[in-house]
Write a protein that holds these residues in place. Structure first.
Motif, PDB file in Angstrom:
ATOM      1  N   GLN A   1      43.277  41.431  34.509  1.00 37.35           N
ATOM      2  CA  GLN A   1      42.861  42.651  35.199  1.00 37.35           C
ATOM      3  C   GLN A   1      43.089  42.521  36.707  1.00 37.35           C
ATOM      4  N   ILE A   2      42.745  41.398  37.275  1.00 34.77           N
ATOM      5  CA  ILE A   2      42.944  41.163  38.710  1.00 34.77           C
ATOM      6  C   ILE A   2      44.436  41.110  39.032  1.00 34.77           C
ATOM      7  N   ALA A   3      45.216  40.433  38.199  1.00 29.29           N
ATOM      8  CA  ALA A   3      46.658  40.342  38.433  1.00 29.29           C
ATOM      9  C   ALA A   3      47.313  41.720  38.390  1.00 29.29           C
ATOM     10  N   ASP A   4      46.855  42.583  37.497  1.00 28.00           N
ATOM     11  CA  ASP A   4      47.400  43.942  37.448  1.00 28.00           C
ATOM     12  C   ASP A   4      47.168  44.674  38.766  1.00 28.00           C
ATOM     13  N   LYS A   5      45.962  44.528  39.314  1.00 26.87           N
ATOM     14  CA  LYS A   5      45.657  45.173  40.600  1.00 26.87           C
ATOM     15  C   LYS A   5      46.416  44.488  41.746  1.00 26.87           C
TER      16      LYS A   5
ATOM     17  N   GLU B   1      42.837  46.850  48.608  1.00 28.24           N
ATOM     18  CA  GLU B   1      42.300  45.500  48.820  1.00 28.24           C
ATOM     19  C   GLU B   1      40.790  45.469  48.612  1.00 28.24           C
ATOM     20  N   ARG B   2      40.108  46.473  49.091  1.00 25.01           N
ATOM     21  CA  ARG B   2      38.650  46.537  48.903  1.00 25.01           C
ATOM     22  C   ARG B   2      38.293  46.675  47.420  1.00 25.01           C
ATOM     23  N   GLU B   3      39.073  47.453  46.700  1.00 24.70           N
ATOM     24  CA  GLU B   3      38.857  47.606  45.259  1.00 24.70           C
ATOM     25  C   GLU B   3      39.053  46.267  44.537  1.00 24.70           C
ATOM     26  N   ILE B   4      40.108  45.558  44.899  1.00 25.22           N
ATOM     27  CA  ILE B   4      40.379  44.253  44.281  1.00 25.22           C
ATOM     28  C   ILE B   4      39.298  43.252  44.665  1.00 25.22           C
ATOM     29  N   MET B   5      38.838  43.280  45.903  1.00 23.03           N
ATOM     30  CA  MET B   5      37.753  42.392  46.337  1.00 23.03           C
ATOM     31  C   MET B   5      36.516  42.584  45.481  1.00 23.03           C
ATOM     32  N   SER B   6      36.173  43.826  45.215  1.00 19.10           N
ATOM     33  CA  SER B   6      35.008  44.135  44.394  1.00 19.10           C
ATOM     34  C   SER B   6      35.178  43.570  42.981  1.00 19.10           C
ATOM     35  N   LEU B   7      36.346  43.783  42.415  1.00 14.97           N
ATOM     36  CA  LEU B   7      36.652  43.269  41.079  1.00 14.97           C
ATOM     37  C   LEU B   7      36.621  41.737  41.068  1.00 14.97           C
ATOM     38  N   ALA B   8      37.199  41.125  42.084  1.00 18.74           N
ATOM     39  CA  ALA B   8      37.208  39.662  42.172  1.00 18.74           C
ATOM     40  C   ALA B   8      35.790  39.113  42.297  1.00 18.74           C
ATOM     41  N   ALA B   9      34.935  39.804  43.042  1.00 19.46           N
ATOM     42  CA  ALA B   9      33.545  39.370  43.182  1.00 19.46           C
ATOM     43  C   ALA B   9      32.817  39.451  41.842  1.00 19.46           C
ATOM     44  N   GLU B  10      33.070  40.515  41.091  1.00 16.71           N
ATOM     45  CA  GLU B  10      32.438  40.682  39.775  1.00 16.71           C
ATOM     46  C   GLU B  10      32.855  39.585  38.801  1.00 16.71           C
ATOM     47  N   THR B  11      34.064  39.074  38.943  1.00 19.34           N
ATOM     48  CA  THR B  11      34.592  38.095  37.993  1.00 19.34           C
ATOM     49  C   THR B  11      34.527  36.656  38.505  1.00 19.34           C
ATOM     50  N   GLY B  12      33.995  36.454  39.697  1.00 21.20           N
ATOM     51  CA  GLY B  12      33.874  35.106  40.250  1.00 21.20           C
ATOM     52  C   GLY B  12      35.187  34.504  40.714  1.00 21.20           C
TER      53      GLY B  12
ATOM     54  N   GLU C   1      36.927  33.536  43.455  1.00 24.21           N
ATOM     55  CA  GLU C   1      36.802  33.216  44.879  1.00 24.21           C
ATOM     56  C   GLU C   1      38.154  33.096  45.577  1.00 24.21           C
ATOM     57  N   GLY C   2      39.177  32.636  44.874  1.00 23.09           N
ATOM     58  CA  GLY C   2      40.493  32.501  45.473  1.00 23.09           C
ATOM     59  C   GLY C   2      41.070  33.833  45.911  1.00 23.09           C
ATOM     60  N   THR C   3      40.919  34.844  45.057  1.00 25.00           N
ATOM     61  CA  THR C   3      41.412  36.178  45.415  1.00 25.00           C
ATOM     62  C   THR C   3      40.579  36.762  46.539  1.00 25.00           C
ATOM     63  N   ILE C   4      39.276  36.526  46.495  1.00 22.69           N
ATOM     64  CA  ILE C   4      38.403  36.999  47.575  1.00 22.69           C
ATOM     65  C   ILE C   4      38.856  36.396  48.902  1.00 22.69           C
ATOM     66  N   SER C   5      39.104  35.111  48.899  1.00 26.14           N
ATOM     67  CA  SER C   5      39.537  34.426  50.121  1.00 26.14           C
ATOM     68  C   SER C   5      40.865  34.968  50.620  1.00 26.14           C
ATOM     69  N   LEU C   6      41.799  35.187  49.708  1.00 24.28           N
ATOM     70  CA  LEU C   6      43.108  35.720  50.078  1.00 24.28           C
ATOM     71  C   LEU C   6      42.982  37.074  50.761  1.00 24.28           C
ATOM     72  N   LEU C   7      42.144  37.934  50.208  1.00 20.85           N
ATOM     73  CA  LEU C   7      42.051  39.304  50.704  1.00 20.85           C
ATOM     74  C   LEU C   7      41.132  39.461  51.910  1.00 20.85           C
ATOM     75  N   SER C   8      40.149  38.606  52.035  1.00 21.03           N
ATOM     76  CA  SER C   8      39.159  38.747  53.101  1.00 21.03           C
ATOM     77  C   SER C   8      39.801  38.744  54.487  1.00 21.03           C
TER      78      SER C   8
END
Length: 157
Positions: A16-20, A119-130, A132-139
């Motif tokens: 799901q994250i990779a699709d976004k 990016e904000r949408e993906i951050m939210s999804l990444a936070a829900e799924t734990g 952290e790597g994607t969160i760090s990339l986007l932050s």
């Protein structure tokens, strides 16, 4: 039993994250190409400043494109890699024959706003799924994109 990726994330979440992220990758490619066109075709009294600024922005976009594609691979998926895929998936559209300062900056602002919202949408999804790597990339990217939008707004005011 839940299947995990090589980095310990749930495979369904990673897909799901990779699709976004692939959507973000496609948007960044159109943003990048628009910036290249603006760099080449800008005219007017702000030519020198904007010519240099568009080059700076497209070089930054190119670095981000690579980081996003590598993150998609890291979460166990494949990044999109054809222009036809980018055109199909991107919400950003090709900017054609723009050469004035206001038109190019306004379009850049619209493109970057679309990227930031995604990016904000993906951050939210990444936070829900734990993820952290994607969160760090986007932050960090979000912070830089917000600053760039502030500067573009200042130009358009």
């Amino acid at each position: 039993m839940t299947k995990l990726t090589n980095i310990g994330l749930h495979k369904e979440d990673s897909k799901q994250i990779a699709d976004k992220l692939n959507e973000l990758l496609a948007n960044y490619h159109l943003y990048y190409q628009n910036l290249r066109g603006f760099h080449w075709n800008i005219k007017g009294e702000n030519f020198f400043q904007l010519h240099a600024k568009f080059e700076e922005l497209y070089n930054t976009a190119l670095t981000r494109i690579d980081a996003i594609a590598e993150r998609i691979l890291t979460v166990g998926q494949q990044p999109l890699h054809t222009f036809s895929d980018y055109l199909r998936v991107s919400t950003i559209k090709e900017a054609v024959n723009l050469s004035s300062d206001k038109d190019t900056i306004s379009t850049t602002h619209q493109n970057l706003t679309a990227i930031l919202n995604l990016e904000r949408e993906i951050m939210s999804l990444a936070a829900e799924t734990g993820d952290e790597g994607t969160i760090s990339l986007l932050s960090e990217d979000i912070n830089e994109n917000e600053k760039t939008l502030w500067m573009l707004n200042a130009f358009l005011s």
